[in-house]
Design an enzyme around this catalytic site. Structure first.
Site, mmCIF file in Angstrom:
data_model
loop_
_atom_site.group_PDB
_atom_site.id
_atom_site.type_symbol
_atom_site.label_atom_id
_atom_site.label_comp_id
_atom_site.label_asym_id
_atom_site.label_seq_id
_atom_site.Cartn_x
_atom_site.Cartn_y
_atom_site.Cartn_z
ATOM 1 C CD GLU A 30 -2.804 1.204 2.407
ATOM 2 O OE1 GLU A 30 -2.841 0.259 3.213
ATOM 3 O OE2 GLU A 30 -3.449 2.261 2.533
ATOM 4 N NE ARG A 255 2.658 -8.274 10.072
ATOM 5 C CZ ARG A 255 2.569 -7.137 9.358
ATOM 6 N NH1 ARG A 255 3.442 -6.174 9.534
ATOM 7 N NH2 ARG A 255 1.618 -6.952 8.485
ATOM 8 C CE LYS A 265 2.879 0.061 4.951
ATOM 9 N NZ LYS A 265 2.415 0.038 3.566
HETATM 10 P P1 ATP Z 1 1.360 -2.003 8.045
HETATM 11 O O1 ATP Z 1 0.262 -2.815 8.641
HETATM 12 O O2 ATP Z 1 2.486 -1.686 8.947
HETATM 13 O O3 ATP Z 1 0.873 -0.798 7.269
HETATM 14 P P2 ATP Z 1 1.206 -3.677 5.805
HETATM 15 O O4 ATP Z 1 1.453 -5.112 5.925
HETATM 16 O O5 ATP Z 1 -0.222 -3.277 5.733
HETATM 17 O O6 ATP Z 1 1.994 -2.969 6.948
HETATM 18 P P3 ATP Z 1 1.632 -3.306 3.036
HETATM 19 O O7 ATP Z 1 2.171 -2.158 2.286
HETATM 20 O O8 ATP Z 1 0.214 -3.672 2.838
HETATM 21 O O9 ATP Z 1 1.927 -3.015 4.565
HETATM 22 O O10 ATP Z 1 2.559 -4.576 2.817
HETATM 23 C C1 ATP Z 1 2.849 -5.103 1.543
HETATM 24 C C2 ATP Z 1 3.231 -6.541 1.691
HETATM 25 O O11 ATP Z 1 4.330 -6.676 2.563
HETATM 26 C C3 ATP Z 1 2.087 -7.337 2.261
HETATM 27 O O12 ATP Z 1 1.946 -8.523 1.498
HETATM 28 C C4 ATP Z 1 2.522 -7.640 3.653
HETATM 29 O O13 ATP Z 1 2.040 -8.881 4.041
HETATM 30 C C5 ATP Z 1 4.044 -7.622 3.560
HETATM 31 N N1 ATP Z 1 4.618 -7.226 4.835
HETATM 32 C C6 ATP Z 1 4.416 -6.079 5.515
HETATM 33 N N2 ATP Z 1 5.079 -6.087 6.676
HETATM 34 C C7 ATP Z 1 5.756 -7.262 6.743
HETATM 35 C C8 ATP Z 1 6.611 -7.882 7.706
HETATM 36 N N3 ATP Z 1 6.933 -7.284 8.843
HETATM 37 N N4 ATP Z 1 7.109 -9.111 7.426
HETATM 38 C C9 ATP Z 1 6.787 -9.716 6.263
HETATM 39 N N5 ATP Z 1 5.980 -9.203 5.335
HETATM 40 C C10 ATP Z 1 5.456 -7.991 5.560
HETATM 41 MG MG MG Z 2 -1.507 -4.035 4.095
#
Ligand code: ATP
Ligand code: MG
Length: 561
Positions: A30, A255, A265
């Site tokens: 995102e 994760r 984030k």
């Molecule tokens: P946040 O909840 O902190 O905003 P997010 O997972 O929603 O993080 P995205 O931009 O949607 O952020 O993440 C893109 C991809 O990266 C998704 O498929 C997510 O599962 C993966 N991802 C995000 N954070 C991690 C992590 N700590 N370890 C492994 N994969 C991750």
């Molecule tokens: Mg997400």
């Protein structure tokens, strides 16, 4: 067919083989922040699996929440994925490209009597939703006719209703044990400028409604996501089954969590907005932009992601392991130089005034092809203040009055006297003598002293700024705080120390932004690529001491016993 990596067959599923062995994954960020080391794990996994299986991986921006998204983030994400070493070729997609198609899908749900426009406010919806132990209640708007729903949904799109006043919901089961299945929201009214579609839309699909359908449109075979989405899988499957369109398989993995690090984030944004760090690329940030500026290479990050592996169970990785991967990489690549962070002047009383010797120094003992360089030696030098003790404790073999030490690549010197500031008592200068017979490499069988220290020649050294970093959070788990305080209470007040008047050997005169060096005995340093303050700025990427290697060694020894 090549054998499948285990994660792709983690769940036995009748769908597993329907793609004739084709593997097509996607990385779906995102664009509401910069990528961090957790995303790197997901990128390496998705692009890595595709490469391993001769498949493809798309880059898809999951841009369904315009109020938090921005083109700055889109650009940084593309840059970071490329930098990590992955290529999505012409497959750069946006969920917003599918808004029209998703709207059509929603109409199909309404026509099939499987979706309805609901007038409950957010708060009322929460009341109706029930809890983990109690079923929810049906919305009073659940039984609207198809015609009325179609008309209302069209008016939602036309902008006739205020933000948050109406939603489109899937009609599934308010008594489902899985809360995600209790008539989830598919569309909400939201007036926000979208970075791609502008103000064309005032209704936006939710993550759950957009994600699976976007996967399907792109022909994704394996939709890999993090464990929190396990409970969303029945909904992911439900939408696709009802629509009867291509059905990717959702697979979850744990994760990445790292000690002493925040990887949300929302939290990283807060650090940036409250100026608790200098920006998304502050070298203390776990963002790829911050890590790059700190001195991490894509190789070191990829090796780390490979070593931590993928699992179904949540666990926390020691940050020492990440640092270990960086050291391993830099040990191979970084040229050695001498720098003095906290200079203490040394005058060699018996060394001829005005004489300069060019001593030969090895650039990298790990890599002979990196050659040698000349280091100027003269009568007045700087050594590290820490390398002198007026009253040496037991086991201190460096310099102290009457004692000898070797200067790296040069001579053995002896301290005759420590000159002090009469008011403060602080040592300002050491008077020493050198032994002209002891030049490094000059004669075999030379006498030995217990310690070798680094130095620079005062007249030749360059001024530099050194920025020393430590973990951003004091506690292993930033969220581990006493009641009444929040995670910011765990910020390490000493995570950055700036040394303005360090001295480095003249070889570094032409050091370029982003270049990496080992300052002998001190650590690995990267020339800052953003700030310039006249003097060169060096970011300490990592110290030399390797707690992880020690940990591994003792774990091995333990096993042997
Ligand atoms: P946040 O909840 O902190 O905003 P997010 O997972 O929603 O993080 P995205 O931009 O949607 O952020 O993440 C893109 C991809 O990266 C998704 O498929 C997510 O599962 C993966 N991802 C995000 N954070 C991690 C992590 N700590 N370890 C492994 N994969 C991750
Ligand atoms: Mg997400």
């Amino acid at each position: 067919m090549r054998p499948r990596p285990p994660i792709l067959s983690a769940r036995s599923s009748p769908k597993a083989d329907k793609n004739q062995g084709r593997v097509h994954t996607r990385f779906p960020p995102e664009p509401n922040g910069y990528l961090h080391i957790g995303h790197a794990k997901s990128i390496c996994l998705n692009f890595g699996l595709a490469a391993e299986c001769g498949g493809k991986c798309n880059l898809r921006f999951d841009d369904t929440n315009p109020s938090k998204e921005d083109v700055e983030y889109v650009e940084s994400i593309k840059n970071d994925v490329r930098w990590l070493g992955f290529d999505w070729q012409d497959r750069e997609f946006y969920a917003s490209d599918y808004f029209e198609q998703l709207y059509e899908f929603a109409i199909r749900f309404i026509k099939a009597g499987q979706a309805y426009v609901c007038d409950l406010t957010g708060e009322q919806m929460r009341e109706y939703r029930g809890t983990l132990t109690e079923p929810g209640k049906n919305s009073p708007f659940r039984d609207r006719s198809v015609a009325e729903n179609l008309a209302l949904f069209e008016r939602m799109r036309a902008g006739e209703f205020s933000d948050g006043s109406r939603t489109l919901r899937a009609k599934i089961d308010m008594a489902s044990p899985n809360i995600n299945m209790r008539d989830p929201v598919m569309y909400r009214v939201l007036r926000a400028q979208h970075h791609r579609t502008g103000d064309k839309w005032c209704i936006y699909p939710t993550y759950d409604f957009a994600h699976g359908q976007s996967d399907s449109i792109e022909g994704i075979t394996h939709s890999i996501c993090t464990l929190e989405f396990e409970d969303h899988r029945p909904l992911y499957d439900w939408y696709l089954d009802q629509l009867g369109i291509h059905h990717p398989q959702q697979i979850e993995f744990a994760r990445l969590k790292l000690t002493h690090t925040a990887l949300s984030k929302r939290k990283l944004l807060q650090l940036v907005q409250q100026k608790l760090v200098s920006g998304w690329d502050d070298p203390r940030m776990p963002t790829l932009a911050g890590m790059r500026r700190r001195g991490y290479s894509p190789e070191a990050i990829r090796v780390f992601c490979e070593r931590i592996g993928v699992a179904k169970r949540n666990s926390i990785v020691e940050i020492a392991m990440l640092e270990h991967c960086l050291r391993e990489d830099l040990n191979r690549r970084a040229g050695r130089v001498m720098a003095v962070l906290r200079p203490l002047k040394v005058v060699l009383e018996n060394y001829p005034e005005g004489q300069v010797e060019e001593l030969e120094a090895v650039n990298n003992p790990e890599d002979a092809s990196m050659g040698t360089r000349k280091v100027p030696f003269s009568r007045v030098l700087y050594i590290e203040r820490d390398d002198f003790r007026e009253e040496p404790p037991k086991g201190f073999f460096r310099l102290s009055p009457g004692k000898e030490v070797r200067l790296r690549y040069a001579y053995i010197i002896k301290c005759i006297e420590a000159v002090k500031d009469p008011d403060s008592g602080v040592v300002t200068e050491l008077r020493c003598t050198y032994d002209s017979e002891t030049r490094s490499g000059s004669s075999p069988g030379q006498r030995k002293v217990k310690a070798t220290i680094h130095w620079v020649s005062t007249a030749h050294a360059l001024g530099a700024e050194a920025r020393l970093y430590d973990h951003l959070f004091i506690k292993e788990d930033p969220d581990d705080v006493p009641e009444g305080t929040d995670w910011l209470a765990n910020l390490n007040p000493n995570s950055l120390e700036v040394i303005k008047d360090a001295r480095v050997e003249p070889f570094l005169k032409n050091a370029r932004k982003g270049e990496l060096y080992q300052f002998e005995r001190l650590g690995y340093f990267c020339v800052d690529s953003v700030d310039s303050a006249g003097a060169v700025i060096f970011n300490r990427a990592v110290t030399l001491r390797d707690t992880w290697a020690k940990f591994e060694k003792s774990a091995k020894a333990e096993k042997k016993r």
